[in-house]
Enzyme design. Structure first.
Site, PDB file in Angstrom:
ATOM      1  N   LYS A 120      -9.650  13.233   8.730  1.00 15.11           N
ATOM      2  CA  LYS A 120      -9.110  12.903  10.042  1.00 15.11           C
ATOM      3  C   LYS A 120      -9.103  14.173  10.893  1.00 15.11           C
ATOM      4  O   LYS A 120      -8.514  15.175  10.512  1.00 15.11           O
ATOM      5  CB  LYS A 120      -7.692  12.350   9.909  1.00 15.11           C
ATOM      6  N   GLU A 150      -9.370   4.125   2.408  1.00 13.99           N
ATOM      7  CA  GLU A 150      -8.961   4.208   1.003  1.00 13.99           C
ATOM      8  C   GLU A 150      -7.872   3.211   0.629  1.00 13.99           C
ATOM      9  O   GLU A 150      -7.750   2.831  -0.535  1.00 13.99           O
ATOM     10  CB  GLU A 150      -8.490   5.635   0.691  1.00 13.99           C
ATOM     11  N   ARG A 208      -7.516   0.076   1.182  1.00 15.02           N
ATOM     12  CA  ARG A 208      -8.037  -1.190   0.645  1.00 15.02           C
ATOM     13  C   ARG A 208      -8.561  -1.017  -0.779  1.00 15.02           C
ATOM     14  O   ARG A 208      -8.579  -1.970  -1.555  1.00 15.02           O
ATOM     15  CB  ARG A 208      -9.122  -1.730   1.574  1.00 15.02           C
ATOM     16  N   LYS A 258       0.848  -1.196   0.000  1.00 17.14           N
ATOM     17  CA  LYS A 258       0.000   0.000   0.000  1.00 17.14           C
ATOM     18  C   LYS A 258       0.882   1.244   0.000  1.00 17.14           C
ATOM     19  O   LYS A 258       1.811   1.356   0.792  1.00 17.14           O
ATOM     20  CB  LYS A 258      -0.901  -0.008   1.230  1.00 17.14           C
TER      21      LYS A 258
END
Length: 486
Positions: free
Chosen positions: A268, A341, A343, A256
């Site tokens: 966040k 995001e 995944r 990733k």
């Protein structure tokens, strides 16, 4: 810093600083016969140091004294009762930090004889090199204190190959540390692609970088959905190491690569650790670090290193909560949380890896806070439908001193990811969040020999731990290399 394996016995060595690794048995009621000989040569200094400092030889415990004459400093380091490779690594790190504090220029280190001298030599090199690593790229006044320039491994003559391999692995770990530690205005999708190009040129690796238009042609709607809000283009990196001979197996490693994760419209907030989201490319960093190490070692294994690199930002063209994306295998995803995001990017990367005809696929990602809640900061989660692959990775991690814990792919939990308007949602219920994340990824890889590593915790440490200075750890590189070489 250079390492040399020599046959010299501690009693015959002369130089700046000598370190002896001692087990608890060696300093029991009486010193072992070998230590008694040294003690006699040094006029009782060894026994006096052990007694006066109440040295118990606990793992990585150290005590020091001046000897005078041909040796300036003596370091005793504990190895515990029955030292493992990781224990040797940690003990060597403790010695390195002491030697640095003494400003030692030459260091000799002697551990008890072993049935596996190559493992000891590797552990010493890794422990010392990783402990003395400093990243001062962004310091206006760098700390000039350094460790010894010359290190001799006593009693380990003939282990030059083990030393060289350990140095190659360390080079990969250091690259991963540098990538994770650098801020998002330094490490971007573009610079990550540049790093891949440098590795390809240096090591003779094959390189394919898919730009946004090529990703679109291939139907990679998941990764492109994440990338839409960023002003920087996504880079889908595919490095390949091919041995000169016929490979004994073919592997894919997928990392990733979110160089910054704002959370998107599910932004966040305060207290979320947003300032640390430069580390959200820890999986890609480990992937490139492993590529460097493997490219240097040159094993008889074909390895594909894959990373979809992008940012997760906010803009008028950004992905909305509720959007539906279509991945490159045709499956549709309702985005019920733009902050899940990673995944999404991995979904397309796994489909890509699945089409390469490899024997096994491993992905690693700083994927979920839920994994940190479950396992803490030091342990990565492991999911796999393959018991054999899971065991290979557990053993590779154990040898590296990088902790992994296998968790279940609990298929009934997949119901929590079902969407009324698409095939899946990208997040499920709060409970079991790291498991549902792994189950989500599983929908995009047909290969039965696949594993997912959630490395959200161990890619970074706020404080020094053993041979990891505070900051980026380079977690995953050594496990991946061990797995490839197994």
């Amino acid at each position: 810093m250079t390492f040399q394996a020599i046959a010299t016995h501690p009693q015959d060595w002369t130089g700046d600083t000598l370190a002896l690794g001692l087990t608890t048995a060696a300093i029991g009621e009486t010193l072992s016969s070998e230590l008694q000989k040294l003690d006699q040569q040094w006029n009782g200094v060894l026994q006096e140091l052990i007694s006066d400092s109440e040295f118990k030889a606990k793992l990585a415990e150290t005590t020091t004294t001046r000897i005078g004459g041909s040796i300036r400093k003596l370091i005793l380091v504990g190895l515990g009762e029955s030292p493992t490779t990781e224990d040797y690594r940690r003990a060597a790190a403790a010695v390195a930090k002491q030697a640095r504090s003494f400003k030692s220029q030459t260091l000799a280190i002697a551990f008890p004889p072993s049935d596996d001298p190559a493992a000891i030599a590797s552990a010493i090199v890794e422990g010392i090199s990783l402990a003395l690593y400093k990243d001062q790229r962004f310091k206006s006044e760098p700390d000039t204190a350094s460790g010894p320039s010359s290190i001799e491994l006593l009693g380990l003559a003939g282990q030059e190959a083990a030393i060289a391999r350990a140095e190659q692995v360390v080079a990969g770990v250091e690259l991963a540390r540098q990538l994770v530690a650098a801020p998002a205005n330094v490490v971007t999708p573009v610079t990550m692609a540049d790093t891949a190009q440098e590795l390809a040129a240096e090591l003779g690796l094959e390189l394919e970088i898919l730009e946004a238009d090529e990703c679109e042609k291939r139907g990679m709607g998941a990764v492109l959905g994440v990338a839409k809000a960023s002003d920087l283009p996504p880079k889908f990196i595919h490095l390949t190491y091919r041995p000169e001979s016929t490979p004994r197996r073919k592997l894919a490693i997928v990392g990733k690569g979110l160089t910054f994760d704002s959370g998107g419209y599910n932004i966040k907030g305060a207290g979320s650790g947003i300032e640390m989201m430069k580390t959200d490319m820890g999986g890609a960093a480990a992937t490139l670090g492993a590529a460097k190490a493997i490219g240097l070692i040159k094993p008889d294994v074909e390895v594909h290193f894959i990373s979809p690199v992008t940012e997760n930002m906010i803009s008028g063209r950004g992905m909305h909560p509720g959007d539906i994306l279509t991945a490159s295998n045709g499956k549709t995803i309702e985005v019920n949380n733009t902050d899940a995001e990673g995944r999404l990017t991995l979904a397309d990367a796994l489909v890509f890896a699945d089409g390469l005809g490899v024997d096994a696929i491993v992905d690693l990602a700083t994927l979920t806070g839920a994994c940190i809640i479950a396992l803490g900061d030091d342990i990565a989660g492991l999911w796999s439908p393959s018991d054999d692959l899971a065991e290979q990775l557990l053993q590779a991690g154990k040898a590296a001193g990088e902790k992994l814990w296998r968790l279940p792919l609990e298929e009934p939990y997949l119901d929590g990811l079902k969407s009324p308007v698409a095939d899946y949602k990208n997040t499920g219920p709060r409970a079991g969040g790291s498991i549902t994340a792994a189950l989500f990824l599983k929908q995009f890889v047909k290969h039965p020999v696949w594993a997912h590593l959630d490395v959200a915790g161990p890619v970074w440490s706020d404080k020094e731990k053993h041979y990891n200075p505070a900051g980026a750890t380079g977690y995953g590189v050594r496990t991946l290399v061990n797995w490839v070489l197994s």
